[in-house]
Structures are given as C-alpha cells and as structure tokens.
Design an enzyme around this catalytic site. Structure first.
Site, mmCIF file in Angstrom:
data_model
loop_
_atom_site.group_PDB
_atom_site.id
_atom_site.type_symbol
_atom_site.label_atom_id
_atom_site.label_comp_id
_atom_site.label_asym_id
_atom_site.label_seq_id
_atom_site.Cartn_x
_atom_site.Cartn_y
_atom_site.Cartn_z
ATOM 1 N N GLN A 92 0.892 -1.158 0.000
ATOM 2 C CA GLN A 92 0.000 0.000 0.000
ATOM 3 C C GLN A 92 0.932 1.210 0.000
ATOM 4 O OE1 GLN A 92 -1.619 -1.907 3.396
ATOM 5 N NE2 GLN A 92 -3.687 -1.886 2.556
ATOM 6 N N HIS A 110 5.950 3.956 6.205
ATOM 7 C CA HIS A 110 7.253 3.336 5.991
ATOM 8 C C HIS A 110 6.980 2.207 4.999
ATOM 9 C CE1 HIS A 110 11.013 1.374 8.137
ATOM 10 N NE2 HIS A 110 11.149 1.410 6.811
ATOM 11 N N HIS A 125 6.531 -1.022 3.162
ATOM 12 C CA HIS A 125 6.549 -2.404 3.633
ATOM 13 C C HIS A 125 5.749 -3.273 2.680
ATOM 14 C CE1 HIS A 125 3.105 -0.459 5.627
ATOM 15 N NE2 HIS A 125 2.524 -1.657 5.692
ATOM 16 N N HIS A 152 3.643 -6.780 2.327
ATOM 17 C CA HIS A 152 2.948 -7.882 2.989
ATOM 18 C C HIS A 152 3.138 -9.139 2.150
ATOM 19 C CE1 HIS A 152 0.338 -5.464 5.749
ATOM 20 N NE2 HIS A 152 0.564 -4.531 4.832
#
Length: 174
Positions: A85, A96, A98, A100
């Site tokens: 996202q 930050h 990231h 998934h």
C-alpha cells in the site's frame, strides 16, 4: 542482531526479525491475516517506494523472493498475495514502505478476494494479547487481537531456521 529495528514509529524487537540484509529486514506480523503473513521492510524509513534508492528497491524485492521461497515450502502454499500500500491514499497504515507476504492455500478464504478486504483493514495496533489460531478464522478487524511477544518470538525463530535451511543464514549482513 541486538539493535532495535524501526517500522515507522514502532520499535521492533530483534527477536521478531527473522531475516535481514544490509538494506532490508523481515518480521513476523503482530496481527496476521493468515498463517505466515509477514512483512518485508527497508531499513531506511521512507513512506513511498519511489523514495527508495535503486539498491534499496532491488534488495527489498530480492528479500521478498527469498522469504517467499522459504514460506512456500513450509506452508505448502499454492500461491501468495504480495501487497504494497504505497502511500496513505492507497491505505498505508504506517508511513514506511513495507511489503505484505501472505501464503495462500486453496479454500483459505470463502471468496478469494476477501483477502483484499482484510488487507484494507490491517493495522499494526497494540491491544489485548490473543492466541494464535490453528484453523484459519478471519475475524473482523475490531475482533482481531494482537499476539504476545512470546508467540511472535516463537514464530520468528521458526522462520529464522527456515531461512538458514534455505539460504544458509538469516542475516546476510554477517
């Protein structure tokens, strides 16, 4: 690995990190959607993928692939959801970058696309500790409980061992 890592404003215990490189690290998830749901995070805190250097970007995606390969074997996954996202308007809950990684197995969701609803609701909030479910039961976000530090440490140790088995080490910095 003794220093605390950061995921946005959150401090991440070294015991929750199961793989790291010079530029990225992988952690177990406080509020997993499915068994094996983990996060891959660049060391440098930036909110958008476009702000990563080329080296950070390449390292992030190589780390995703290495972790995915290990989890695929362990969970006998038939596929993965790999999700980013990228920015607040895209649903990013922590500013930050990231990634998934969610191992998927046939029939793990009633409707295959329900996983996207769960990702939309995902947020790394602290709350009452709950038990790790042995059967997949996807709760509404407000009913999902944070896991204990002990549960997360145990899972991270399992994944560290997987990474050592599949890659020779869990810490490519050393």
């Amino acid at each position: 690995m003794t220093t605390m890592m950061r995921f946005g404003k959150f401090q991440i215990s070294p015991s929750n990190v199961f793989y790291r490189t010079a530029l990225s690290f992988a952690i177990v998830n406080l509020r997993p959607i499915v068994p094996g749901h983990v996060l891959i995070i660049p060391n440098r805190i930036v909110p958008r993928i476009s702000q990563l250097t080329n080296d950070e970007y390449n390292d992030l995606w190589m780390t995703v692939r290495n972790v995915q390969n290990s989890l695929e074997k362990y969970y006998n996954a038939g596929g993965f959801n790999v999700a980013v996202q990228d920015g607040v308007v895209a649903g990013q809950s922590v500013p930050h970058v990231h990634v998934h990684i969610l191992p998927r197995t046939k029939g793990d969701f009633e409707r295959n696309d329900d996983v996207y609803d769960e990702l939309e609701e995902w947020a790394p909030r602290k709350g009452d500790a709950g038990k790790v479910k042995t059967e997949l039961e996807v709760l509404d976000d407000e009913d999902r409980k944070d896991r204990t530090e002990e549960e997360m440490n145990k899972e991270a140790e399992l994944y560290r061992n997987l990474m050592i088995q599949n890659n020779g080490d869990y810490d490519s910095e050393s």
